[in-house]
Design a protein around this motif. Structure first.
Motif, mmCIF file in Angstrom:
data_model
loop_
_atom_site.group_PDB
_atom_site.id
_atom_site.type_symbol
_atom_site.label_atom_id
_atom_site.label_comp_id
_atom_site.label_asym_id
_atom_site.label_seq_id
_atom_site.Cartn_x
_atom_site.Cartn_y
_atom_site.Cartn_z
ATOM 1 N N LEU A 1 0.537 -1.427 0.000
ATOM 2 C CA LEU A 1 0.036 0.059 0.010
ATOM 3 C C LEU A 1 0.784 1.226 -0.013
ATOM 4 C CD1 LEU A 1 -2.748 -0.999 2.306
ATOM 5 C CD2 LEU A 1 -2.899 -0.871 -0.006
ATOM 6 N N PHE A 2 1.916 1.297 0.809
ATOM 7 C CA PHE A 2 2.896 2.258 0.637
ATOM 8 C C PHE A 2 3.614 2.546 -0.559
ATOM 9 C CE2 PHE A 2 2.977 1.852 5.590
ATOM 10 C CZ PHE A 2 2.450 3.287 5.683
ATOM 11 N N ALA A 3 3.997 1.447 -1.437
ATOM 12 C CA ALA A 3 4.375 1.616 -2.414
ATOM 13 C C ALA A 3 3.457 2.127 -3.744
ATOM 14 C CB ALA A 3 4.755 0.138 -2.934
ATOM 15 N N ILE A 4 2.267 1.722 -3.604
ATOM 16 C CA ILE A 4 0.898 2.087 -4.429
ATOM 17 C C ILE A 4 0.739 3.696 -4.222
ATOM 18 C CG2 ILE A 4 -1.395 2.176 -4.910
ATOM 19 C CD1 ILE A 4 -1.421 -0.821 -4.179
ATOM 20 N N ALA A 5 0.718 3.807 -2.919
ATOM 21 C CA ALA A 5 0.729 5.557 -2.423
ATOM 22 C C ALA A 5 1.974 6.301 -2.976
ATOM 23 C CB ALA A 5 0.696 5.892 -0.993
ATOM 24 N N TYR A 6 3.082 5.648 -3.017
ATOM 25 C CA TYR A 6 4.340 6.309 -3.479
ATOM 26 C C TYR A 6 4.035 6.611 -4.822
ATOM 27 C CZ TYR A 6 9.131 7.532 -4.838
ATOM 28 O OH TYR A 6 10.194 7.850 -5.555
ATOM 29 N N GLY A 7 3.808 5.481 -5.782
ATOM 30 C CA GLY A 7 3.427 5.439 -7.239
ATOM 31 C C GLY A 7 2.799 6.490 -7.638
ATOM 32 N N LEU A 8 1.662 6.767 -6.996
ATOM 33 C CA LEU A 8 0.566 8.098 -7.178
ATOM 34 C C LEU A 8 1.373 9.265 -7.145
ATOM 35 C CD1 LEU A 8 -2.739 6.580 -5.534
ATOM 36 C CD2 LEU A 8 -2.246 6.656 -7.659
ATOM 37 N N ILE A 9 2.225 9.367 -6.018
ATOM 38 C CA ILE A 9 3.012 10.737 -5.791
ATOM 39 C C ILE A 9 3.772 10.903 -6.945
ATOM 40 C CG2 ILE A 9 4.703 11.950 -4.553
ATOM 41 C CD1 ILE A 9 3.353 10.315 -1.889
ATOM 42 N N ALA B 1 8.370 27.015 -12.755
ATOM 43 C CA ALA B 1 7.222 25.908 -12.277
ATOM 44 C C ALA B 1 7.947 24.828 -11.559
ATOM 45 C CB ALA B 1 6.473 25.614 -13.476
ATOM 46 N N GLU B 2 8.994 24.277 -12.162
ATOM 47 C CA GLU B 2 9.582 22.904 -11.578
ATOM 48 C C GLU B 2 9.982 23.350 -9.971
ATOM 49 O OE1 GLU B 2 11.697 18.959 -11.387
ATOM 50 O OE2 GLU B 2 9.936 19.930 -12.895
ATOM 51 N N LEU B 3 10.707 24.636 -9.824
ATOM 52 C CA LEU B 3 11.093 24.860 -8.524
ATOM 53 C C LEU B 3 10.079 25.382 -7.561
ATOM 54 C CD1 LEU B 3 14.352 26.983 -9.383
ATOM 55 C CD2 LEU B 3 14.261 24.701 -8.788
ATOM 56 N N ALA B 4 9.168 25.906 -8.252
ATOM 57 C CA ALA B 4 7.945 26.391 -7.415
ATOM 58 C C ALA B 4 6.633 25.539 -6.865
ATOM 59 C CB ALA B 4 7.413 27.953 -7.918
ATOM 60 N N ILE B 5 6.633 24.403 -7.831
ATOM 61 C CA ILE B 5 5.236 23.496 -7.769
ATOM 62 C C ILE B 5 5.838 22.081 -7.638
ATOM 63 C CG2 ILE B 5 3.369 22.947 -8.970
ATOM 64 C CD1 ILE B 5 3.243 25.419 -10.465
ATOM 65 N N THR B 6 6.507 21.500 -8.654
ATOM 66 C CA THR B 6 6.799 20.156 -8.744
ATOM 67 C C THR B 6 7.666 19.596 -7.601
ATOM 68 O OG1 THR B 6 6.664 20.260 -11.081
ATOM 69 C CG2 THR B 6 7.475 18.322 -10.079
ATOM 70 N N ILE B 7 8.710 20.516 -7.389
ATOM 71 C CA ILE B 7 9.645 19.833 -6.391
ATOM 72 C C ILE B 7 8.953 20.190 -4.832
ATOM 73 C CG2 ILE B 7 11.811 20.537 -5.051
ATOM 74 C CD1 ILE B 7 13.152 21.193 -7.685
ATOM 75 N N PRO B 8 8.391 21.149 -4.464
ATOM 76 C CA PRO B 8 7.650 21.146 -3.248
ATOM 77 C C PRO B 8 6.731 20.126 -3.151
ATOM 78 C CG PRO B 8 7.935 23.382 -4.008
ATOM 79 C CD PRO B 8 8.280 22.427 -5.204
ATOM 80 N N PHE B 9 5.892 19.920 -4.171
ATOM 81 C CA PHE B 9 4.502 18.770 -4.087
ATOM 82 C C PHE B 9 5.476 17.588 -3.854
ATOM 83 C CE2 PHE B 9 2.503 15.386 -6.357
ATOM 84 C CZ PHE B 9 1.036 15.766 -5.723
ATOM 85 N N MET C 1 3.464 9.874 -10.218
ATOM 86 C CA MET C 1 2.723 10.046 -11.237
ATOM 87 C C MET C 1 2.251 11.534 -11.272
ATOM 88 S SD MET C 1 0.392 6.456 -11.482
ATOM 89 C CE MET C 1 -0.918 7.358 -12.525
ATOM 90 N N MET C 2 1.593 11.889 -9.964
ATOM 91 C CA MET C 2 1.189 13.438 -10.034
ATOM 92 C C MET C 2 2.590 14.465 -10.275
ATOM 93 S SD MET C 2 -1.930 13.693 -9.638
ATOM 94 C CE MET C 2 -2.227 15.340 -9.331
ATOM 95 N N ALA C 3 3.448 14.041 -9.903
ATOM 96 C CA ALA C 3 4.730 14.851 -9.788
ATOM 97 C C ALA C 3 5.169 14.851 -11.524
ATOM 98 C CB ALA C 3 5.971 14.341 -9.059
ATOM 99 N N ASN C 4 4.901 13.785 -12.170
ATOM 100 C CA ASN C 4 5.492 13.793 -13.519
ATOM 101 C C ASN C 4 4.464 14.577 -14.304
ATOM 102 O OD1 ASN C 4 7.482 11.987 -12.962
ATOM 103 N ND2 ASN C 4 6.560 10.177 -13.374
ATOM 104 N N PHE C 5 3.010 14.507 -13.911
ATOM 105 C CA PHE C 5 1.943 15.264 -14.500
ATOM 106 C C PHE C 5 2.334 16.758 -14.434
ATOM 107 C CE2 PHE C 5 -2.084 17.612 -14.203
ATOM 108 C CZ PHE C 5 -2.391 17.383 -15.479
ATOM 109 N N LEU C 6 2.930 17.190 -13.102
ATOM 110 C CA LEU C 6 3.033 18.516 -12.991
ATOM 111 C C LEU C 6 4.450 18.967 -13.803
ATOM 112 C CD1 LEU C 6 2.402 18.654 -9.124
ATOM 113 C CD2 LEU C 6 1.119 19.871 -11.010
#
Length: 317
Positions: free
Chosen positions: A241-249, A265-273, A251-256
């Protein structure tokens, strides 16, 4: 705070019970965990910022080198005169050194994260909250042990990987029939199961290394395996379950990253997220396995006919 010796019935906390208890432990220990989380988040973010600023011009130079010499990779493979590509070699060397430095610093941060979170969560689970001074004393006392344990776990992981590689390779080469196909298929299907079990064993071994005096290396791994008896499925499921949650993170980071291609945008949004949710997930994973360790230890001691000391807050008596 006083300790009372109370023989308890065998631990009955299941998967969801451990999650609930982990949330309660996190709440009891909220102040120190927020401080740890903030430090780790800022540290990882600063590393990513530094990496972006240092490597961005270097990577751009590599891209220009490839555009200028489209056959560079082929020439290097064929041992062509490499003096033409001195600039590219220097760029690649710089990228490698920066990556290695970032990995080393990240490992130090993660070691602090592990020891501080596990130590404070263990005390909070037993109704005691550590102060900052106590945390640093715990880190000073325990930081070497997880390193030794991780070294042995790396050797174990490499041994298992070698076993799978040799088994599949020999079976594929020497035997060509339906039995061999089934055998290779069974081995291949067992790889993710083995991966999650080894990852779980590694995590519990690190918890043992931090919390138990004299437990490090192979002794910590053996102790973790002993505590997990009868709970391997539950422990591995939590890791899945932790691996699935990490995978979702991820995926969202790659989408951003795709949606915001600029460096700003990379410094202000993706990296902090990415760092924020990754640090939060990692912290909760440490807490969950710390609570699990105490539950499994209690159950293991009761099976051996032992009681245990249950810390009771004076105000609750």
């Amino acid at each position: 705070m006083e300790s009372t010796f109370i023989p308890q019935p065998q631990s009955s906390l299941g998967f969801f019970g451990i999650i609930r208890e982990s949330i309660k432990t996190t709440s009891r220990n909220g102040k120190i965990l927020v401080t740890i989380l903030l430090f780790v988040f800022l540290s990882f973010s600063q590393l990513d910022f530094a990496q972006e600023y240092i490597l961005a011009p270097v990577i751009n130079d590599v891209v220009l080198q490839l555009a200028k010499h489209p056959n560079m990779v082929r020439d290097l493979t064929n041992r062509f005169d490499q003096t033409t590509y001195v600039g590219a070699f220097n760029d690649l060397r710089e990228i490698l050194l920066v990556k290695l430095l970032i990995m080393a610093i990240s490992s130090i941060i993660m070691l602090f994260f592990l020891v501080a979170t596990v130590s404070s969560s263990s005390e909070a689970y037993t109704a005691k909250v550590l102060g900052s001074k106590d945390i640093f004393l715990k880190i000073k006392k325990s930081w070497k042990k997880p390193i030794v344990t991780s070294f042995y776990m790396i050797l174990l992981t490499l041994g298992i990987a070698l076993f799978y590689t040799v088994s599949i390779g020999i079976t594929s080469i020497l035997v060509v029939n339906s039995w061999a196909v089934w055998f290779v298929g069974a081995i291949t299907l067992s790889i993710p199961l083995c991966y999650f079990y080894v990852a779980t064993l590694w995590m519990v071994s690190l918890i043992v290394s931090v919390l138990e005096d004299g437990s490090t290396g192979l002794k910590a791994i053996g102790r973790a395996s002993e505590l997990m008896k009868g709970k391997r499925l539950q422990a591995s499921l939590m890791m899945v379950l932790f691996a699935i949650a990490y995978g979702l993170i991820v995926m969202m980071a790659n989408f951003l990253t795709v949606s915001n291609r600029s460096l700003t945008a990379e410094l202000a949004i993706t990296i902090p997220f990415r760092n924020g949710f990754y640090s939060l997930l990692k912290l909760f994973m440490f807490v969950v396995y710390t609570v699990s360790y105490h539950e499994w230890k209690t159950s293991h001691e009761e099976k051996q006919g032992k009681g245990f000391y249950l810390p009771v807050a004076t105000g609750d008596v």
